[in-house]
Design a protein around this motif. Structure first.
Motif, short mmCIF file in Angstrom:
data_model
loop_
_atom_site.label_atom_id
_atom_site.label_comp_id
_atom_site.label_asym_id
_atom_site.label_seq_id
_atom_site.Cartn_x
_atom_site.Cartn_y
_atom_site.Cartn_z
N ASP A 89 -2.20 -7.53 2.49
CA ASP A 89 -1.41 -6.38 2.07
C ASP A 89 -1.38 -6.33 0.55
O ASP A 89 -1.00 -7.29 -0.12
N ARG A 90 -1.77 -5.18 0.00
CA ARG A 90 -1.92 -5.09 -1.45
C ARG A 90 -0.59 -5.12 -2.19
O ARG A 90 -0.50 -5.63 -3.30
N GLU A 91 0.46 -4.59 -1.59
CA GLU A 91 1.77 -4.68 -2.22
C GLU A 91 2.26 -6.12 -2.26
O GLU A 91 2.83 -6.57 -3.27
N LEU A 92 2.03 -6.85 -1.17
CA LEU A 92 2.41 -8.26 -1.16
C LEU A 92 1.59 -9.05 -2.17
O LEU A 92 2.11 -9.97 -2.82
N ALA A 93 0.31 -8.72 -2.28
CA ALA A 93 -0.55 -9.41 -3.25
C ALA A 93 -0.04 -9.20 -4.67
O ALA A 93 0.01 -10.14 -5.48
N GLU A 94 0.34 -7.98 -4.98
CA GLU A 94 0.86 -7.68 -6.31
C GLU A 94 2.18 -8.41 -6.56
O GLU A 94 2.42 -8.94 -7.65
N GLN A 95 3.04 -8.46 -5.54
CA GLN A 95 4.28 -9.21 -5.66
C GLN A 95 4.00 -10.70 -5.90
O GLN A 95 4.65 -11.35 -6.73
N ALA A 96 3.04 -11.23 -5.16
CA ALA A 96 2.71 -12.64 -5.30
C ALA A 96 2.21 -12.95 -6.71
O ALA A 96 2.60 -13.97 -7.31
N LEU A 97 1.37 -12.09 -7.25
CA LEU A 97 0.89 -12.30 -8.62
C LEU A 97 2.05 -12.29 -9.61
O LEU A 97 2.11 -13.11 -10.53
N GLY A 98 3.00 -11.37 -9.41
CA GLY A 98 4.16 -11.31 -10.29
C GLY A 98 4.99 -12.58 -10.25
O GLY A 98 5.46 -13.07 -11.28
N LYS A 99 5.15 -13.14 -9.05
CA LYS A 99 5.92 -14.38 -8.91
C LYS A 99 5.21 -15.56 -9.58
O LYS A 99 5.84 -16.42 -10.21
N ILE A 100 3.90 -15.60 -9.44
CA ILE A 100 3.13 -16.67 -10.08
C ILE A 100 3.20 -16.55 -11.60
O ILE A 100 3.44 -17.54 -12.32
N GLU A 101 3.04 -15.34 -12.11
CA GLU A 101 3.07 -15.13 -13.55
C GLU A 101 4.45 -15.37 -14.13
O GLU A 101 4.59 -15.73 -15.31
N ALA A 102 5.49 -15.19 -13.34
CA ALA A 102 6.84 -15.51 -13.80
C ALA A 102 6.99 -17.00 -14.06
O ALA A 102 7.84 -17.42 -14.86
N GLU A 103 6.16 -17.82 -13.40
CA GLU A 103 6.24 -19.27 -13.56
C GLU A 103 5.29 -19.79 -14.64
O GLU A 103 5.64 -20.73 -15.35
N VAL A 104 4.09 -19.23 -14.74
CA VAL A 104 3.06 -19.84 -15.61
C VAL A 104 2.51 -18.88 -16.67
O VAL A 104 1.59 -19.24 -17.40
N GLY A 105 3.05 -17.68 -16.78
CA GLY A 105 2.49 -16.72 -17.70
C GLY A 105 1.30 -16.00 -17.08
O GLY A 105 1.02 -16.13 -15.89
N GLN A 106 0.59 -15.26 -17.90
CA GLN A 106 -0.48 -14.40 -17.39
C GLN A 106 -1.58 -15.20 -16.71
O GLN A 106 -2.05 -16.23 -17.22
N VAL A 107 -2.01 -14.73 -15.56
CA VAL A 107 -3.20 -15.24 -14.89
C VAL A 107 -4.25 -14.14 -14.90
O VAL A 107 -3.94 -12.96 -15.09
N HIS A 108 -5.48 -14.53 -14.69
CA HIS A 108 -6.58 -13.58 -14.59
C HIS A 108 -6.97 -13.47 -13.13
O HIS A 108 -7.13 -14.48 -12.45
N ALA A 109 -7.10 -12.24 -12.64
CA ALA A 109 -7.26 -12.03 -11.20
C ALA A 109 -8.55 -11.29 -10.88
O ALA A 109 -9.12 -10.56 -11.70
N ALA A 110 -8.99 -11.49 -9.65
CA ALA A 110 -10.11 -10.77 -9.06
C ALA A 110 -9.78 -10.55 -7.60
O ALA A 110 -8.90 -11.21 -7.04
N VAL A 111 -10.47 -9.61 -6.96
CA VAL A 111 -10.28 -9.38 -5.53
C VAL A 111 -11.63 -9.20 -4.86
O VAL A 111 -12.60 -8.75 -5.48
N ASP A 112 -11.67 -9.58 -3.59
CA ASP A 112 -12.80 -9.23 -2.73
C ASP A 112 -12.34 -8.11 -1.82
O ASP A 112 -11.39 -8.27 -1.06
#
Length: 268
Positions: A89-112
């Protein structure tokens, strides 16, 4: 266990069946051919999405099933179609990225993207761990979510893979499954989807069970597959998490570790 007990040979690709140059050695091809001549079936179980395995299946003789995208896709090489797929689910994926970045700062992402024609889309700062695999850059993260996806790939400019995976698991919770499939490859996939769930679905179609399956791998994403299969063989340079649960350790992918085991089990 006797060779004839193995009706199904499940192999990871990167770091396992493939050498570092993305090729299958002649020795490994011969060992697979000998095993399948006895009636065993070979199935690829990989983190790569379906569009990135078709050429490989063709080079191994064409056709066959492949479990792709960490278990989110079951691909039929003969008909070039997905027999089954589950998207993230793309909304869940975006939420998950936000939660990760809240902990470690910006991450770089890709999707298949999902589908047999799906693309790998990468943010500008994302560096592909396998430069031989095609990827299409996007300018904005919002472009990652324009089509259904099978998984998200993450990299951090400073954190190593193990540290990033640990933070991601804690931050993501029940939004997605977090796994590490190779150097520089931490991934988010649909909750509950693993190589084991994909392999089980494929094995059912082939009439094989866990006890009849031998599995080969090298990274933590192969741990669930080893838990399902009757016998798990880790490569010599496998990740410690996989070595800890392996039934056997063979030589490295560069030294044809898969072939070494198959030659012993399926010798004439």
């Amino acid at each position: 266990m006797a060779a004839n007990a193995y009706a199904l040979i499940a192999t990871d690709l990167d770091g396992t069946l493939l050498r570092g140059d993305d090729t299958v050695s002649d020795r490994t091809r011969r060992a697979l051919a000998r095993a399948t001549a006895t009636g065993a079936r070979h199935i690829v179980v990989t983190g790569r999405p379906a569009p990135r395995v078709k050429d490989l299946l063709d080079s191994l003789g064409g056709g066959g099933l492949a479990v792709c995208a960490q278990g989110a896709q079951l691909y039929d090489g003969e008909t070039d179609r997905l027999l089954w797929s589950r998207t993230l689910d793309r909304e869940l994926a975006e939420q998950a990225l936000g939660k990760i970045e809240a902990e470690v700062g910006q991450v770089h992402a890709a999707v298949d993207q999902d589908g047999v024609d799906g693309l790998t889309l990468i943010e500008p700062a994302y560096r592909m761990p396998h430069p031989t695999l095609p990827a299409q850059p996007v300018w904005h993260r919002t472009e990652l979510w324009e089509r259904p996806i099978s998984k998200v790939l993450l990299r951090h400019p400073e954190l190593g893979d193990d540290a990033l995976a640990a933070v991601a698991r804690a931050a993501v919770g029940s939004l997605a499954t977090v796994t590490m499939s190779g150097p520089g490859t931490v991934e988010l996939q649909p909750l509950g989807v693993t190589k084991a769930t994909g392999l089980e679905r494929a094995a059912e179609r082939l009439g094989a069970g866990p006890a009849e399956t031998i599995a080969f791998g090298d990274m933590p994403n192969d741990v669930p597959m080893f838990g399902w299969a009757g016998w798990g063989v880790a490569m010599a340079d496998a990740h410690p998490e996989l070595l800890a649960v392996a039934d056997e350790v063979t030589s490295s992918n560069q030294d044809d570790g898969v072939a070494a085991v198959l030659e012993r089990l399926f010798e004439a």
